[in-house]
Design a protein around this motif. Structure first.
Motif, PDB file in Angstrom:
ATOM      1  N   LYS A 170       0.801  -1.221   0.000  1.00 46.14           N
ATOM      2  CA  LYS A 170       0.000   0.000   0.000  1.00 46.14           C
ATOM      3  C   LYS A 170       0.841   1.283   0.000  1.00 46.14           C
ATOM      4  N   PHE A 171       2.173   1.150  -0.013  1.00 45.09           N
ATOM      5  CA  PHE A 171       3.046   2.312   0.094  1.00 45.09           C
ATOM      6  C   PHE A 171       4.058   2.344  -1.039  1.00 45.09           C
ATOM      7  N   ASP A 172       4.449   3.557  -1.436  1.00 48.73           N
ATOM      8  CA  ASP A 172       5.429   3.724  -2.508  1.00 48.73           C
ATOM      9  C   ASP A 172       6.860   3.530  -2.021  1.00 48.73           C
ATOM     10  N   THR A 173       7.120   3.919  -0.767  1.00 50.10           N
ATOM     11  CA  THR A 173       8.485   3.810  -0.255  1.00 50.10           C
ATOM     12  C   THR A 173       8.498   3.170   1.125  1.00 50.10           C
ATOM     13  N   GLN A 174       9.623   2.563   1.436  1.00 45.75           N
ATOM     14  CA  GLN A 174       9.816   1.972   2.751  1.00 45.75           C
ATOM     15  C   GLN A 174       9.782   3.047   3.831  1.00 45.75           C
ATOM     16  N   LYS A 175      10.393   4.177   3.537  1.00 45.78           N
ATOM     17  CA  LYS A 175      10.440   5.279   4.503  1.00 45.78           C
ATOM     18  C   LYS A 175       9.029   5.742   4.872  1.00 45.78           C
ATOM     19  N   GLU A 176       8.141   5.810   3.877  1.00 40.40           N
ATOM     20  CA  GLU A 176       6.755   6.225   4.135  1.00 40.40           C
ATOM     21  C   GLU A 176       6.061   5.232   5.064  1.00 40.40           C
ATOM     22  N   LEU A 177       6.244   3.949   4.817  1.00 45.06           N
ATOM     23  CA  LEU A 177       5.631   2.937   5.676  1.00 45.06           C
ATOM     24  C   LEU A 177       6.233   2.991   7.081  1.00 45.06           C
ATOM     25  N   GLU A 178       7.536   3.110   7.176  1.00 42.26           N
ATOM     26  CA  GLU A 178       8.168   3.218   8.494  1.00 42.26           C
ATOM     27  C   GLU A 178       7.618   4.415   9.273  1.00 42.26           C
ATOM     28  N   HIS A 179       7.432   5.526   8.576  1.00 36.95           N
ATOM     29  CA  HIS A 179       6.874   6.718   9.216  1.00 36.95           C
ATOM     30  C   HIS A 179       5.462   6.442   9.746  1.00 36.95           C
ATOM     31  N   ARG A 180       4.643   5.789   8.933  1.00 39.84           N
ATOM     32  CA  ARG A 180       3.260   5.503   9.342  1.00 39.84           C
ATOM     33  C   ARG A 180       3.198   4.524  10.512  1.00 39.84           C
ATOM     34  N   LEU A 181       4.232   3.718  10.674  1.00 38.51           N
ATOM     35  CA  LEU A 181       4.274   2.740  11.767  1.00 38.51           C
ATOM     36  C   LEU A 181       5.083   3.235  12.967  1.00 38.51           C
ATOM     37  N   SER A 182       5.421   4.503  12.982  1.00 38.57           N
ATOM     38  CA  SER A 182       6.302   5.021  14.030  1.00 38.57           C
ATOM     39  C   SER A 182       5.722   4.916  15.433  1.00 38.57           C
ATOM     40  N   ALA A 183       4.423   4.827  15.567  1.00 36.20           N
ATOM     41  CA  ALA A 183       3.808   4.679  16.889  1.00 36.20           C
ATOM     42  C   ALA A 183       3.884   3.237  17.396  1.00 36.20           C
ATOM     43  N   PHE A 184       4.275   2.322  16.515  1.00 34.93           N
ATOM     44  CA  PHE A 184       4.369   0.904  16.856  1.00 34.93           C
ATOM     45  C   PHE A 184       5.833   0.528  17.082  1.00 34.93           C
ATOM     46  N   THR A 185       6.040  -0.594  17.727  1.00 38.98           N
ATOM     47  CA  THR A 185       7.379  -1.129  17.962  1.00 38.98           C
ATOM     48  C   THR A 185       7.642  -2.260  16.983  1.00 38.98           C
ATOM     49  N   HIS A 186       8.795  -2.201  16.304  1.00 37.30           N
ATOM     50  CA  HIS A 186       9.160  -3.317  15.424  1.00 37.30           C
ATOM     51  C   HIS A 186       9.758  -4.422  16.281  1.00 37.30           C
ATOM     52  N   LEU A 187       9.236  -5.622  16.154  1.00 35.29           N
ATOM     53  CA  LEU A 187       9.700  -6.781  16.899  1.00 35.29           C
ATOM     54  C   LEU A 187      10.303  -7.767  15.905  1.00 35.29           C
ATOM     55  N   PRO A 188      11.629  -7.983  15.955  1.00 34.91           N
ATOM     56  CA  PRO A 188      12.255  -8.910  15.008  1.00 34.91           C
ATOM     57  C   PRO A 188      11.656 -10.316  15.119  1.00 34.91           C
ATOM     58  N   LEU A 189      11.555 -10.965  13.990  1.00 38.11           N
ATOM     59  CA  LEU A 189      10.996 -12.312  13.915  1.00 38.11           C
ATOM     60  C   LEU A 189      12.087 -13.326  14.257  1.00 38.11           C
TER      61      LEU A 189
END
Length: 132
Positions: free
Chosen positions: A49-68
């Motif tokens: 749904k996003f053109d760039t990785q940076k845009e998606l990372e920005h939209r997810l900034s309120a969440f915590t990335h948890l490595p798999l």
């Protein structure tokens, strides 16, 4: 901490007419308790749904990335194998297995609107769903 499935985050990002209110309320409630997390599989599913990785990372900034963890990847593969042997179709289930396995090995609840495969293959995972 809670792991959040793609469907719930997508509801918020797209302001889904049917699910936005429920998903937003759940995120707010769980955020009061601790980190609200996503993993690489959720990130990959949302990427369409996003053109760039940076845009998606920005939209997810309120969440915590948890490595798999690798153990989660292994458990996902084994669950997918059982699914296929039982006659499961190939259509789109593998990310569900990764996300469910991640919640399973990390002993985290999973916030999702689509609990079927997780409930079937990882029954000990605590599921937070619209159905309760």
């Amino acid at each position: 901490m809670i792991l959040v499935d793609t469907s719930v985050i997508a509801d918020i990002l797209t302001r889904d007419r049917e699910w936005f209110v429920w998903s937003s309320a759940q995120i707010e409630e769980w955020a009061d308790r601790g980190p609200v997390a996503y993993d690489a599989m959720v990130f990959a599913e949302l990427a369409v749904k996003f053109d760039t990785q940076k845009e998606l990372e920005h939209r997810l900034s309120a969440f915590t990335h948890l490595p798999l963890p690798l153990n989660a990847a292994f458990q996902a593969g084994k669950a997918f194998e059982k699914y296929r042997r039982a006659g499961g179709k190939r259509a789109r289930p593998l990310p569900d297995f990764f996300i469910g396995a991640h919640a399973y090995v990390a002993h985290l609840p999973l916030l999702t609107r689509d609990p079927r495969r997780v409930r079937s293959f990882f029954p000990s995972v605590r599921l937070i769903t619209p159905q309760g």
